[in-house]
Design a protein around this motif. Structure first.
Motif, PDB file in Angstrom:
ATOM      1  N   ALA A  99       0.837  -1.200   0.000  1.00 49.00           N
ATOM      2  CA  ALA A  99       0.000   0.000   0.000  1.00 49.00           C
ATOM      3  C   ALA A  99       0.872   1.251   0.000  1.00 49.00           C
ATOM      4  N   GLU A 100       2.007   1.187   0.699  1.00 49.50           N
ATOM      5  CA  GLU A 100       2.930   2.325   0.708  1.00 49.50           C
ATOM      6  C   GLU A 100       3.481   2.588  -0.693  1.00 49.50           C
ATOM      7  N   ARG A 101       3.809   1.490  -1.427  1.00 53.05           N
ATOM      8  CA  ARG A 101       4.299   1.661  -2.795  1.00 53.05           C
ATOM      9  C   ARG A 101       3.204   2.197  -3.714  1.00 53.05           C
ATOM     10  N   ALA A 102       1.956   1.723  -3.493  1.00 54.22           N
ATOM     11  CA  ALA A 102       0.844   2.213  -4.314  1.00 54.22           C
ATOM     12  C   ALA A 102       0.615   3.699  -4.073  1.00 54.22           C
ATOM     13  N   LEU A 103       0.712   4.124  -2.820  1.00 52.38           N
ATOM     14  CA  LEU A 103       0.544   5.538  -2.502  1.00 52.38           C
ATOM     15  C   LEU A 103       1.627   6.368  -3.182  1.00 52.38           C
ATOM     16  N   ALA A 104       2.844   5.828  -3.187  1.00 53.04           N
ATOM     17  CA  ALA A 104       3.947   6.534  -3.843  1.00 53.04           C
ATOM     18  C   ALA A 104       3.722   6.611  -5.351  1.00 53.04           C
ATOM     19  N   SER A 105       3.186   5.532  -5.936  1.00 52.76           N
ATOM     20  CA  SER A 105       2.945   5.540  -7.385  1.00 52.76           C
ATOM     21  C   SER A 105       1.825   6.516  -7.743  1.00 52.76           C
ATOM     22  N   LEU A 106       0.831   6.667  -6.852  1.00 50.43           N
ATOM     23  CA  LEU A 106      -0.230   7.639  -7.080  1.00 50.43           C
ATOM     24  C   LEU A 106       0.329   9.059  -7.060  1.00 50.43           C
ATOM     25  N   LYS A 107       1.210   9.344  -6.093  1.00 51.91           N
ATOM     26  CA  LYS A 107       1.826  10.669  -6.013  1.00 51.91           C
ATOM     27  C   LYS A 107       2.716  10.923  -7.234  1.00 51.91           C
ATOM     28  N   GLN A 108       3.417   9.863  -7.680  1.00 52.67           N
ATOM     29  CA  GLN A 108       4.285  10.006  -8.849  1.00 52.67           C
ATOM     30  C   GLN A 108       3.469  10.282 -10.115  1.00 52.67           C
ATOM     31  N   TRP A 109       2.312   9.633 -10.221  1.00 54.08           N
ATOM     32  CA  TRP A 109       1.434   9.871 -11.367  1.00 54.08           C
ATOM     33  C   TRP A 109       0.945  11.316 -11.381  1.00 54.08           C
ATOM     34  N   LEU A 110       0.587  11.837 -10.199  1.00 54.16           N
ATOM     35  CA  LEU A 110       0.151  13.232 -10.114  1.00 54.16           C
ATOM     36  C   LEU A 110       1.269  14.188 -10.510  1.00 54.16           C
ATOM     37  N   LYS A 111       2.495  13.829 -10.158  1.00 54.11           N
ATOM     38  CA  LYS A 111       3.645  14.684 -10.482  1.00 54.11           C
ATOM     39  C   LYS A 111       3.909  14.701 -11.990  1.00 54.11           C
ATOM     40  N   LYS A 112       3.730  13.540 -12.630  1.00 55.28           N
ATOM     41  CA  LYS A 112       3.987  13.438 -14.075  1.00 55.28           C
ATOM     42  C   LYS A 112       2.855  14.059 -14.895  1.00 55.28           C
ATOM     43  N   HIS A 113       1.638  14.058 -14.334  1.00 66.28           N
ATOM     44  CA  HIS A 113       0.483  14.542 -15.087  1.00 66.28           C
ATOM     45  C   HIS A 113      -0.220  15.650 -14.277  1.00 66.28           C
ATOM     46  N   PRO A 114       0.399  16.811 -14.175  1.00 68.01           N
ATOM     47  CA  PRO A 114      -0.172  17.889 -13.329  1.00 68.01           C
ATOM     48  C   PRO A 114      -1.527  18.388 -13.793  1.00 68.01           C
ATOM     49  N   LYS A 115      -1.855  18.196 -15.081  1.00 74.35           N
ATOM     50  CA  LYS A 115      -3.145  18.663 -15.609  1.00 74.35           C
ATOM     51  C   LYS A 115      -4.237  17.571 -15.556  1.00 74.35           C
TER      52      LYS A 115
END
Length: 413
Positions: free
Chosen positions: A393-409
């Motif tokens: 779950a910690e890795r999934a949370l990190a991947s969600l944050k990373q997705w938001l960083k890559k796709h700011p719009k």
């Protein structure tokens, strides 16, 4: 990679869910079905296969009579329906179900038959496809045919598959309720260390303001006619109809308006459930586990609003769907006012008919409120699991944050 989730679920594990299909019947067959009902309940059925259901029906009638007696009701109750076993003939000729069932659903010919009464009822192609799909599920449902005293038919499927382990890849279906805007639905797919927004849609029931105003005016006119009411109705109805309006006609038109509202809301609930079902089954075909997350609106906020009844019915339909599909259903709280990136509180900077745009003055992120709420809902789920020591779950949370960083719009439009 396991997603064991020790969170409290909104529906009980192992409880059964149901799917119901109405069968369209012409007048001739409806009269025949009424005869079947009378014959079975009076123990005069043509074959013994029907008589095995009499005892169950009599017990149901007895319970209804006892309940009405305790409530002090003296009028005769509506007879309970009969529930009959059904046998399926699949398109390849395979037979499924109880071979002694008095009812046959032939999916090759697209018809429902009761051979002992020479009844043949054609089934709609959409219904045939749906029944084929349900019969091919890994945990096959139990089917029954519901027959009422009025000759109405429903096919009922009952299913309680076990909840699978939430292994990656995973689909998170996040749903946000709003008393004004209806539902916002998103599907986030997690695979390995990646994340993507696979689906997003807003669903709102039809606005019934005009219809409710019309029904209220018509009902008022039916009770006590006045020139003022007739003038108000003249702004909503054709002039010829207003001139010919009588109390009886006004009452009938009001009833029709209310019936249209109910039908519209019923169609919305079915469409909402069908959408979530499609997302779940699409995930299953892709080999993904799934979980449903719901941010339910506060009951006090919802009370008395235009969408109160419809949203509550849709939520109950969603809980039933989760049971039927064997999917965890979890209620959590989240807000779309918090920045999905840094968690700061944002400010509304723009509003349209369909969107509320917020901006975070700390990190500069701009997001649409409903999308932000759904993203925060998924993040809240993984955060709760992370606090319980779930590393995936910690890795999934990190991947969600990373997705938001890559796709700011991604959350803005």
């Amino acid at each position: 990679m396991e997603w064991n989730h020790p969170l409290k679920e909104g529906v009980g594990v192992g409880e059964a869910g149901f799917r119901v299909w109405r069968v369209r019947v012409n007048n001739r067959n409806r009269e025949m079905l009424k005869k079947v009902f009378r014959d079975v309940t009076s123990k005069r059925a043509k074959t013994k296969g029907f008589l095995r259901y009499v005892e169950e029906w009599e017990n149901a009638l007895k319970e209804i009579l006892e309940a009405r007696a305790q409530a002090g009701r003296r009028t005769p109750p509506r007879p309970p329906p009969l529930f009959l076993l059904v046998r399926f003939i699949m398109p390849d000729g395979e037979e499924r179900g109880n071979k002694n069932a008095p009812c046959v659903i032939d999916l090759r010919k697209g018809e429902l038959r009761m051979p002992s009464y020479s009844i043949k009822i054609p089934l709609r192609p959409l219904l045939v496809r749906a029944l084929i799909e349900e019969n091919e599920l890994e945990t096959r449902p139990d089917f029954a045919l519901q027959l009422t005293a009025r000759g109405k038919l429903r096919i009922i499927a009952k299913r309680a598959p076990p909840h699978p382990q939430l292994n990656a890849p995973l689909r998170v279906i996040a749903i946000d309720e709003n008393s004004v805007h209806g539902f916002a639905v998103a599907a986030f797919d997690f695979e390995g260390r990646g994340c993507k927004l696979a689906y997003f849609e807003k669903l709102r029931p039809e606005n019934h303001g005009y219809r409710r105003l019309l029904a209220a005016l018509l009902q008022s006119f039916a009770s006590a006619q006045s020139g003022e009411q007739r003038a108000q109705l003249g702004q909503l109805l054709p002039e010829e109809l207003v001139k010919a309006l009588t109390p009886e006609l006004a009452h009938e038109l009001a009833r029709q308006a209310r019936r249209k509202e109910r039908r519209s809301n019923d169609a919305f609930v079915r469409r909402f459930a069908a959408l979530v079902r499609e997302l779940l089954r699409e995930a299953a075909k892709e080999g993904r586990a799934a979980v449903i997350l719901v941010d339910p609106i506060n009951s006090e906020t919802l009370r008395g609003t235009e969408l109160q009844g419809t949203l509550l019915r849709a939520r109950r339909a969603l809980e039933n769907l989760a049971r039927y599909e064997g999917t965890p259903y979890i209620e959590l709280r989240a807000t779309g006012k918090q920045c999905p990136h840094c968690g700061s509180w944002g400010t509304e900077v723009r509003r349209t008919m369909r969107s509320r745009i917020y901006k975070c003055w700390r990190c500069g992120t701009v997001w649409e409120r409903d999308k932000g709420a759904l993203c925060n809902l998924a993040a809240e789920y993984f955060e709760k699991l992370r606090k319980r020591g779930n590393e995936t779950a910690e890795r999934a949370l990190a991947s969600l944050k990373q997705w938001l960083k890559k796709h700011p719009k991604a959350l803005e439009y």
